[in-house]
Structure formats: C-alpha cells, structure tokens
Scaffold this motif. Structure first.
Motif, PDB file in Angstrom:
ATOM      1  N   GLY A   1       0.816  -1.195  -0.099  1.00 16.37           N
ATOM      2  CA  GLY A   1      -0.014   0.096  -0.026  1.00 16.37           C
ATOM      3  C   GLY A   1       0.779   1.291  -0.009  1.00 16.37           C
ATOM      4  O   GLY A   1       2.007   1.209  -0.446  1.00 16.37           O
ATOM      5  N   ARG A   2       0.423   2.192   0.456  1.00 16.23           N
ATOM      6  CA  ARG A   2       0.967   3.489   0.578  1.00 16.23           C
ATOM      7  C   ARG A   2       1.679   3.620   2.067  1.00 16.23           C
ATOM      8  O   ARG A   2       1.061   3.264   3.030  1.00 16.23           O
ATOM      9  CB  ARG A   2       0.017   4.737   0.411  1.00 16.23           C
ATOM     10  N   ALA A   3       2.706   4.439   2.159  1.00 18.31           N
ATOM     11  CA  ALA A   3       3.464   4.564   3.317  1.00 18.31           C
ATOM     12  C   ALA A   3       4.110   5.924   3.418  1.00 18.31           C
ATOM     13  O   ALA A   3       4.886   6.358   2.463  1.00 18.31           O
ATOM     14  CB  ALA A   3       4.492   3.528   3.468  1.00 18.31           C
ATOM     15  N   GLU A   4       3.732   6.701   4.169  1.00 18.11           N
ATOM     16  CA  GLU A   4       4.265   7.986   4.471  1.00 18.11           C
ATOM     17  C   GLU A   4       4.957   8.431   5.915  1.00 18.11           C
ATOM     18  O   GLU A   4       4.454   7.996   6.871  1.00 18.11           O
ATOM     19  CB  GLU A   4       3.067   9.020   4.225  1.00 18.11           C
ATOM     20  N   TRP A   5       6.163   8.830   5.912  1.00 14.55           N
ATOM     21  CA  TRP A   5       6.694   9.457   7.129  1.00 14.55           C
ATOM     22  C   TRP A   5       5.940  10.482   7.866  1.00 14.55           C
ATOM     23  O   TRP A   5       5.364  11.424   6.925  1.00 14.55           O
ATOM     24  CB  TRP A   5       8.251   9.883   6.910  1.00 14.55           C
ATOM     25  N   VAL A   6       5.640  10.554   9.118  1.00 15.77           N
ATOM     26  CA  VAL A   6       5.098  11.502   9.857  1.00 15.77           C
ATOM     27  C   VAL A   6       5.656  11.929  11.194  1.00 15.77           C
ATOM     28  O   VAL A   6       6.176  11.071  11.700  1.00 15.77           O
ATOM     29  CB  VAL A   6       3.307  11.401   9.960  1.00 15.77           C
ATOM     30  N   PRO A   7       5.625  12.979  11.642  1.00 14.35           N
ATOM     31  CA  PRO A   7       6.008  13.220  13.045  1.00 14.35           C
ATOM     32  C   PRO A   7       5.370  12.193  13.844  1.00 14.35           C
ATOM     33  O   PRO A   7       4.281  11.915  13.870  1.00 14.35           O
ATOM     34  CB  PRO A   7       5.837  14.874  13.389  1.00 14.35           C
ATOM     35  N   GLU A   8       6.005  11.944  15.161  1.00 14.32           N
ATOM     36  CA  GLU A   8       5.433  10.924  15.847  1.00 14.32           C
ATOM     37  C   GLU A   8       4.109  11.288  16.766  1.00 14.32           C
ATOM     38  O   GLU A   8       3.435  10.513  17.012  1.00 14.32           O
ATOM     39  CB  GLU A   8       6.524  10.392  17.122  1.00 14.32           C
ATOM     40  N   ASN A   9       4.269  12.742  16.636  1.00 18.15           N
ATOM     41  CA  ASN A   9       2.903  13.230  17.580  1.00 18.15           C
ATOM     42  C   ASN A   9       1.832  12.959  16.655  1.00 18.15           C
ATOM     43  O   ASN A   9       0.607  13.026  17.355  1.00 18.15           O
ATOM     44  CB  ASN A   9       3.248  14.494  18.021  1.00 18.15           C
ATOM     45  N   LEU A  10       2.059  12.738  15.252  1.00 17.46           N
ATOM     46  CA  LEU A  10       0.772  12.646  14.624  1.00 17.46           C
ATOM     47  C   LEU A  10       0.400  10.984  14.467  1.00 17.46           C
ATOM     48  O   LEU A  10      -0.703  10.756  13.827  1.00 17.46           O
ATOM     49  CB  LEU A  10       0.826  13.103  13.334  1.00 17.46           C
ATOM     50  N   LEU A  11       1.037  10.180  15.176  1.00 18.16           N
ATOM     51  CA  LEU A  11       0.756   8.924  14.687  1.00 18.16           C
ATOM     52  C   LEU A  11      -0.504   8.248  15.449  1.00 18.16           C
ATOM     53  O   LEU A  11      -1.102   7.301  14.805  1.00 18.16           O
ATOM     54  CB  LEU A  11       2.058   7.739  15.414  1.00 18.16           C
ATOM     55  N   ASP A  12      -0.820   8.808  16.602  1.00 18.81           N
ATOM     56  CA  ASP A  12      -2.032   8.654  16.947  1.00 18.81           C
ATOM     57  C   ASP A  12      -3.399   9.034  16.350  1.00 18.81           C
ATOM     58  O   ASP A  12      -4.334   8.346  15.992  1.00 18.81           O
ATOM     59  CB  ASP A  12      -2.317   9.219  18.640  1.00 18.81           C
ATOM     60  N   VAL A  13      -3.235  10.331  15.405  1.00 20.01           N
ATOM     61  CA  VAL A  13      -4.176  10.863  14.569  1.00 20.01           C
ATOM     62  C   VAL A  13      -4.084   9.832  13.298  1.00 20.01           C
ATOM     63  O   VAL A  13      -5.237   9.710  12.839  1.00 20.01           O
ATOM     64  CB  VAL A  13      -3.765  12.260  14.099  1.00 20.01           C
ATOM     65  N   VAL A  14      -2.853   9.317  13.003  1.00 23.53           N
ATOM     66  CA  VAL A  14      -2.946   8.347  11.764  1.00 23.53           C
ATOM     67  C   VAL A  14      -4.026   7.187  12.224  1.00 23.53           C
ATOM     68  O   VAL A  14      -4.625   6.617  11.461  1.00 23.53           O
ATOM     69  CB  VAL A  14      -1.501   7.808  11.353  1.00 23.53           C
TER      70      VAL A  14
END
Length: 264
Positions: free
Chosen positions: A153-166
């Motif tokens: 699938g798709r995979a994107e890097w995000v700041p860790e503080n956004l992982l709960d939003v992911v």
C-alpha cells in the motif's frame, strides 16, 4: 536482507504477502513466529516462509524485525528478545500507543526503532501506513523500511505526535467506511435492491470516490459539489446527513480514537 515477524496474524500475513509478491524478499529471507497452531501452519504451508521456533530465533535472524503482536503483549515480547538484539537491526512496531520513548525504555538501550500504524486494506495491497523513527535510524534505513511497507500500500513518514491521529483517520478508518457501506446497502435494500447487489453498488461508489480524490487531487468539497446539482436529489440527501450530524459524528469518533490510543 533478512526480515523477521514476531506474530503472524492477519496484518502480518498481509504485509508478508505484499513483500513476497513485490519481490522485495524471497521466502527463505523471511522468518515468522507465532504461538497459535493455526498461525504456525499458515507460516509453513501457506506463506512458505521460514518458521521460527522461538521469538529469539526470529530476532537473531532478522535485519529488519517487525513486532506484529497486540499492544498488550509488547512488554513480554521485548523482554524475551532484548538481550539478543545487536543494535544493527531495525525494529519496526505496529502497535498503537506504544511510543518510541516507551519502546526504548523497554529495550533498555539505544536501538534503531521505527514506529508505524498500518491498516487492514493492506490485505488487498491498498493499505495506508504512517511511519515515524528514532534518531538512530539512518536515511538509508528509512528508505528501505518505507520501500518494504509500500509493497502492500502507501506509506508516509509523519512526526511521531501525529501517529495517534494516523490511528484515528487511517488505522481505524476502514471500520467507519465499512459501517457506512453497510448502511448505504441497507438503504438500498429498504427500497427493493437485492442485498448482494446493494453491497456491490455501495462499495464501488466508495472505492471510486476515494480514487477520484487520490488521482485527481481535488478537494473533497469540490468533488461533492460536482454531484450536488441545484434542486437535485443529492443535495436533499446531503441536507439530511448534515441535519443528522454526519460530519460531527465522524469527527467525534476520531477524537475518541485518539484519546484511547494515547492510553494504550
């Protein structure tokens, strides 16, 4: 490159299948362990990859090690494997709520850790994964992990503080969509459409709509307006959804998801 999976449930199976089909690794380059007899059988007979008799064996084998167990088992699994980690391998986690800081504390020493949040559409190679890393993971290792994750699938890097939003928008998101498809189908059935046909029409409508956003790059509101003709049927349906709090319900559901993820 040798890849290990501790845990081989539905998500790990989807990830392994994608990696194999993409050619990123061969069967003999992947090893998995699982305590469940059915999962062990799947590892050997269905996936045809190497079976790890113990979690330690998988950890010692892998250059990239996926911890694919439920969040409540992370502490126990890490306690089993932390003394066999060399510091050269990259550890990839898929558990909501388990922060990089918590993971480093559990291992008790600096290791290369990538924290991710996948979702179940990985089972049909249409997943969406967010990734974050600690300071010990190099740029080359980042690209390598992202490449593996893009095989399903798709995979994107995000700041860790956004992982709960992911977790709230993507990890749990398929559940909201499945509920919507089921409700759309129920409405069609209520007006006389056979259920199997209703599911097909509803699912294809959602699939096509999502594809328009990704392929055309247009704002969802603009695409919605394209369907809502003046005085037409769709704008009446949208009015009812707004009246019943459709958007607000989704927003509040995601906020509840984030709140729970932070407590795990």
């Amino acid at each position: 490159m040798r890849i290990g999976f501790i845990g081989c449930g539905n998500m790990a199976t989807a990830m392994i299948s994608g990696i194999l089909e993409s050619g990123a690794a061969k069967e003999e380059e992947i090893m998995a362990s699982d305590k469940a007899p059915l999962a062990q059988k799947k590892i050997i007979e269905e996936l045809k990859i190497q079976y790890g008799e113990t979690n330690q064996a998988v950890a010692e084998f892998a250059d990239v090690l996926f911890l694919a167990v439920k969040p409540q088992y992370y502490a126990d699994v890490i306690s089993e494997i932390k003394y066999v980690m060399t510091g050269k391998e990259v550890i990839v986690t898929i558990a909501p709520g388990k922060t990089l800081g918590w993971l480093e504390q559990q291992f008790g020493r600096p290791l290369k850790i990538v924290r991710t949040m996948p979702n179940t559409p990985a089972m049909v190679k249409a997943g969406m994964m967010g990734l974050s890393k600690n300071q010990y993971v190099t740029d080359g290792e980042m690209e390598m992990v992202q490449g593996l994750c893009r095989s399903f699938g798709r995979a994107e890097w995000v700041p860790e503080n956004l992982l709960d939003v992911v977790t709230s928008v993507s990890g749990s998101g398929p559940a909201y969509v499945f509920m919507m498809i089921e409700a759309m189908a129920d409405g069609a059935v209520a007006d006389g459409m056979p259920r199997a046909l209703a599911y097909e029409f509803a699912a294809q409508a959602v699939y096509g709509s999502a594809k328009m956003i990704l392929d055309l790059g247009k704002h969802p509101g603009e695409l919605k307006d394209m369907v809502c003709s003046p005085g037409g049927t769709t704008i009446d349906a949208v009015r009812v959804l707004e009246e019943r709090g459709f958007r607000s319900a989704l927003i509040e559901a995601e906020k509840a998801c984030v709140k729970k993820a932070k407590k795990l």
